[in-house]
Each structure stands twice: as C-alpha cells, then as structure tokens.
Design a protein around this motif. Structure first.
Motif, mmCIF file in Angstrom:
data_model
loop_
_atom_site.group_PDB
_atom_site.id
_atom_site.type_symbol
_atom_site.label_atom_id
_atom_site.label_comp_id
_atom_site.label_asym_id
_atom_site.label_seq_id
_atom_site.Cartn_x
_atom_site.Cartn_y
_atom_site.Cartn_z
ATOM 1 N N GLY A 65 0.811 -1.217 0.000
ATOM 2 C CA GLY A 65 0.000 0.000 0.000
ATOM 3 C C GLY A 65 0.841 1.261 0.000
ATOM 4 N N ALA A 66 1.927 1.251 0.757
ATOM 5 C CA ALA A 66 2.829 2.416 0.796
ATOM 6 C C ALA A 66 3.444 2.658 -0.579
ATOM 7 C CB ALA A 66 3.917 2.213 1.847
ATOM 8 N N LEU A 67 3.826 1.581 -1.260
ATOM 9 C CA LEU A 67 4.392 1.729 -2.605
ATOM 10 C C LEU A 67 3.340 2.232 -3.579
ATOM 11 C CD1 LEU A 67 6.614 -1.464 -2.738
ATOM 12 C CD2 LEU A 67 7.414 0.911 -2.808
ATOM 13 N N PHE A 68 2.112 1.788 -3.428
ATOM 14 C CA PHE A 68 1.026 2.253 -4.296
ATOM 15 C C PHE A 68 0.805 3.750 -4.107
ATOM 16 C CE2 PHE A 68 -3.442 3.201 -5.089
ATOM 17 C CZ PHE A 68 -3.583 2.721 -6.383
ATOM 18 N N ARG A 69 0.769 4.193 -2.845
ATOM 19 C CA ARG A 69 0.504 5.611 -2.547
ATOM 20 C C ARG A 69 1.673 6.518 -2.901
ATOM 21 N NH1 ARG A 69 -1.324 3.025 1.818
ATOM 22 N NH2 ARG A 69 0.511 3.514 3.067
ATOM 23 N N ASN A 70 2.913 6.033 -2.684
ATOM 24 C CA ASN A 70 4.086 6.897 -2.800
ATOM 25 C C ASN A 70 4.934 6.645 -4.032
ATOM 26 O OD1 ASN A 70 4.005 8.327 -0.058
ATOM 27 N ND2 ASN A 70 3.772 6.180 0.488
ATOM 28 N N GLY A 71 4.668 5.582 -4.759
ATOM 29 C CA GLY A 71 5.503 5.230 -5.892
ATOM 30 C C GLY A 71 6.778 4.560 -5.431
ATOM 31 N N GLU A 72 7.729 4.432 -6.323
ATOM 32 C CA GLU A 72 8.998 3.774 -6.007
ATOM 33 C C GLU A 72 9.665 4.435 -4.810
ATOM 34 O OE1 GLU A 72 11.296 4.023 -9.584
ATOM 35 O OE2 GLU A 72 10.205 2.387 -10.526
ATOM 36 N N CYS A 73 10.217 3.604 -3.934
ATOM 37 C CA CYS A 73 10.892 4.098 -2.726
ATOM 38 C C CYS A 73 12.137 3.266 -2.462
ATOM 39 C CB CYS A 73 9.983 3.948 -1.500
ATOM 40 S SG CYS A 73 8.505 4.945 -1.487
ATOM 41 N N SER A 74 13.069 3.867 -1.765
ATOM 42 C CA SER A 74 14.215 3.094 -1.277
ATOM 43 C C SER A 74 13.754 2.317 -0.046
ATOM 44 C CB SER A 74 15.365 4.026 -0.903
ATOM 45 O OG SER A 74 15.023 4.779 0.248
ATOM 46 N N VAL A 75 14.553 1.367 0.372
ATOM 47 C CA VAL A 75 14.230 0.607 1.584
ATOM 48 C C VAL A 75 14.158 1.566 2.777
ATOM 49 C CG1 VAL A 75 15.084 -1.141 3.195
ATOM 50 C CG2 VAL A 75 15.126 -1.592 0.739
ATOM 51 N N GLY A 76 15.073 2.507 2.842
ATOM 52 C CA GLY A 76 15.072 3.486 3.936
ATOM 53 C C GLY A 76 13.808 4.331 3.952
ATOM 54 N N GLU A 77 13.376 4.759 2.778
ATOM 55 C CA GLU A 77 12.136 5.549 2.704
ATOM 56 C C GLU A 77 10.934 4.712 3.140
ATOM 57 O OE1 GLU A 77 13.284 8.549 -0.991
ATOM 58 O OE2 GLU A 77 12.538 6.532 -1.429
ATOM 59 N N LEU A 78 10.892 3.463 2.693
ATOM 60 C CA LEU A 78 9.794 2.579 3.106
ATOM 61 C C LEU A 78 9.806 2.363 4.616
ATOM 62 C CD1 LEU A 78 9.709 -0.195 0.354
ATOM 63 C CD2 LEU A 78 7.871 1.404 0.944
ATOM 64 N N ALA A 79 10.994 2.176 5.175
ATOM 65 C CA ALA A 79 11.109 1.983 6.623
ATOM 66 C C ALA A 79 10.564 3.200 7.362
ATOM 67 C CB ALA A 79 12.560 1.718 7.009
ATOM 68 N N ALA A 80 10.899 4.388 6.882
ATOM 69 C CA ALA A 80 10.394 5.605 7.523
ATOM 70 C C ALA A 80 8.875 5.704 7.384
ATOM 71 C CB ALA A 80 11.072 6.833 6.911
ATOM 72 N N LEU A 81 8.361 5.404 6.212
ATOM 73 C CA LEU A 81 6.906 5.468 6.000
ATOM 74 C C LEU A 81 6.162 4.488 6.890
ATOM 75 C CD1 LEU A 81 6.808 5.694 2.100
ATOM 76 C CD2 LEU A 81 6.018 7.462 3.701
ATOM 77 N N GLU A 82 6.726 3.309 7.069
ATOM 78 C CA GLU A 82 6.074 2.257 7.851
ATOM 79 C C GLU A 82 6.493 2.275 9.324
ATOM 80 O OE1 GLU A 82 3.672 -0.199 6.595
ATOM 81 O OE2 GLU A 82 3.613 1.581 5.311
ATOM 82 N N ARG A 83 7.391 3.206 9.661
ATOM 83 C CA ARG A 83 7.863 3.374 11.039
ATOM 84 C C ARG A 83 8.470 2.093 11.614
ATOM 85 N NH1 ARG A 83 2.884 7.258 12.628
ATOM 86 N NH2 ARG A 83 3.781 9.110 11.705
ATOM 87 N N VAL A 84 9.366 1.513 10.826
ATOM 88 C CA VAL A 84 10.138 0.345 11.266
ATOM 89 C C VAL A 84 11.612 0.625 10.987
ATOM 90 C CG1 VAL A 84 8.231 -1.277 10.865
ATOM 91 C CG2 VAL A 84 9.938 -0.907 9.073
ATOM 92 N N VAL B 276 19.101 1.737 -4.882
ATOM 93 C CA VAL B 276 18.106 0.831 -5.441
ATOM 94 C C VAL B 276 16.746 1.289 -4.943
ATOM 95 C CG1 VAL B 276 17.272 -1.554 -5.404
ATOM 96 C CG2 VAL B 276 19.716 -1.102 -5.507
ATOM 97 N N VAL B 277 15.764 1.257 -5.814
ATOM 98 C CA VAL B 277 14.403 1.580 -5.407
ATOM 99 C C VAL B 277 13.537 0.332 -5.537
ATOM 100 C CG1 VAL B 277 14.509 4.045 -5.933
ATOM 101 C CG2 VAL B 277 13.794 2.438 -7.704
ATOM 102 N N ILE B 278 12.490 0.314 -4.755
ATOM 103 C CA ILE B 278 11.546 -0.795 -4.746
ATOM 104 C C ILE B 278 10.268 -0.305 -5.416
ATOM 105 C CG2 ILE B 278 10.365 -2.495 -3.299
ATOM 106 C CD1 ILE B 278 13.512 -2.374 -3.038
ATOM 107 N N ALA B 279 9.726 -1.127 -6.311
ATOM 108 C CA ALA B 279 8.492 -0.767 -7.016
ATOM 109 C C ALA B 279 7.530 -1.950 -6.982
ATOM 110 C CB ALA B 279 8.804 -0.399 -8.467
ATOM 111 N N LEU B 280 6.257 -1.647 -7.043
ATOM 112 C CA LEU B 280 5.243 -2.695 -7.135
ATOM 113 C C LEU B 280 5.386 -3.431 -8.458
ATOM 114 C CD1 LEU B 280 1.868 -1.082 -5.969
ATOM 115 C CD2 LEU B 280 3.066 -2.985 -4.906
ATOM 116 N N SER B 281 5.252 -4.727 -8.422
ATOM 117 C CA SER B 281 5.183 -5.512 -9.657
ATOM 118 C C SER B 281 3.718 -5.605 -10.069
ATOM 119 C CB SER B 281 5.731 -6.925 -9.414
ATOM 120 O OG SER B 281 4.855 -7.625 -8.543
ATOM 121 N N GLN B 282 3.464 -6.168 -11.230
ATOM 122 C CA GLN B 282 2.090 -6.387 -11.676
ATOM 123 C C GLN B 282 1.339 -7.240 -10.647
ATOM 124 O OE1 GLN B 282 0.715 -5.040 -14.442
ATOM 125 N NE2 GLN B 282 -1.264 -5.950 -14.002
ATOM 126 N N ARG B 283 1.999 -8.287 -10.158
ATOM 127 C CA ARG B 283 1.373 -9.155 -9.160
ATOM 128 C C ARG B 283 1.062 -8.372 -7.881
ATOM 129 N NH1 ARG B 283 3.441 -14.754 -6.231
ATOM 130 N NH2 ARG B 283 1.403 -15.196 -5.335
#
Length: 150
Positions: A50-69, A99-106
């Motif tokens: 869901g975070a990737l859907f809302r924010n687009g591609e993110c680094s692992v660090g950005e995702l960690a901050a968004l998810e507060r982990v 490296v950025v993380i992005a949602l796949s089709q799946r």
C-alpha cells in the motif's frame, strides 16, 4: 449501569478512549475481510504494498520511515515480497548507487483485490446506516485521516 458512548465521549479523554477502541475494532474487522488469496501475505507486507502504491517507487530506507520500522526489518520484508513476486528492485534513475523498490504487476493486482474485498464489506455496512449517519462519517473521515498521519 455503565455510561453510554455519548456520555464517555463528552470529554477529550473519553473521546480518545472511545476512538482508540472503535478504530482498533474496525481495523481488526477489516483485516478479517482479507482476500482469501492474500491470507498468506502478512498484514505488514500488505501495508508495504500500500505504501508503494501511494508513494511510488521508494528506497528501503524511505519505506522503513513510511512504515515506522527499522531499515533492517524493512529489508527482510522487501526480500520476502521480492521472492513472492510482489515487488521488483530497480536502480535509482539519477543515482545508480541506490536501489528503489516498485510494485510488480502481481503486487498491484494483489493489493487491488484485497482493497476491493474490504471496500465492498465496508460499503455494505455503510448502507446499513442512515443518510445522516453517513454524512457524519463523511465529515469525520478527513479528521481521522489527519490523526492517523500526525
């Protein structure tokens, strides 16, 4: 006899208590409405999709901050999602060291199916309310969203 919800909610402290309990119960109820194909996917992993859907591609660090982990925890989560085919890793467009993380089709399809099922359940429950009650929720929704992001 215990006080009614309306009586408890007259004070800020009482309102905080009622909202905390109610939002937690609704959250648990919505989690129980997960799409059957997604039941093997932990809620934390679904949250990352869901975070990737809302924010687009993110680094692992950005995702960690968004998810507060912590970043190491997010790295493990991303590894699991990548192994399952839900996300892909790509080089950053301007900084090839990152490296950025992005949602796949799946990942997109999984998230969409899960949201459709939960939204359908909640829409049905909302139809059971009066128009006035739904209007109160329309007014409260932006406030609850603000509280969630504070």
């Amino acid at each position: 006899m215990s006080p009614s919800v309306e009586q408890v909610a007259r004070t800020d402290t009482g309102l905080a208590s009622i909202l905390r309990v109610s939002v937690a119960r609704l959250s648990r109820r919505l989690r129980s409405e997960r799409h059957p194909e997604n039941e093997l996917l932990p809620v934390g992993q679904l949250s990352v999709l869901g975070a990737l859907f809302r924010n687009g591609e993110c680094s692992v660090g950005e995702l960690a901050a968004l998810e507060r982990v912590q970043p190491p925890s997010m790295t493990r989560t991303v590894n699991c999602l990548e192994e399952g085919g839900y996300v892909v890793r790509r080089p950053h467009e301007t900084d090839r060291r990152q490296v950025v993380i992005a949602l796949s089709q799946r990942g997109e399809e999984t998230l969409a199916a899960d949201r459709r099922r939960r939204d359908a359940w909640l829409a049905q429950r909302l139809r059971e309310l009066t128009p006035e009650e739904r209007q109160v929720l329309r007014q409260a929704a932006p406030l609850i969203e603000r509280l969630a992001h504070a």
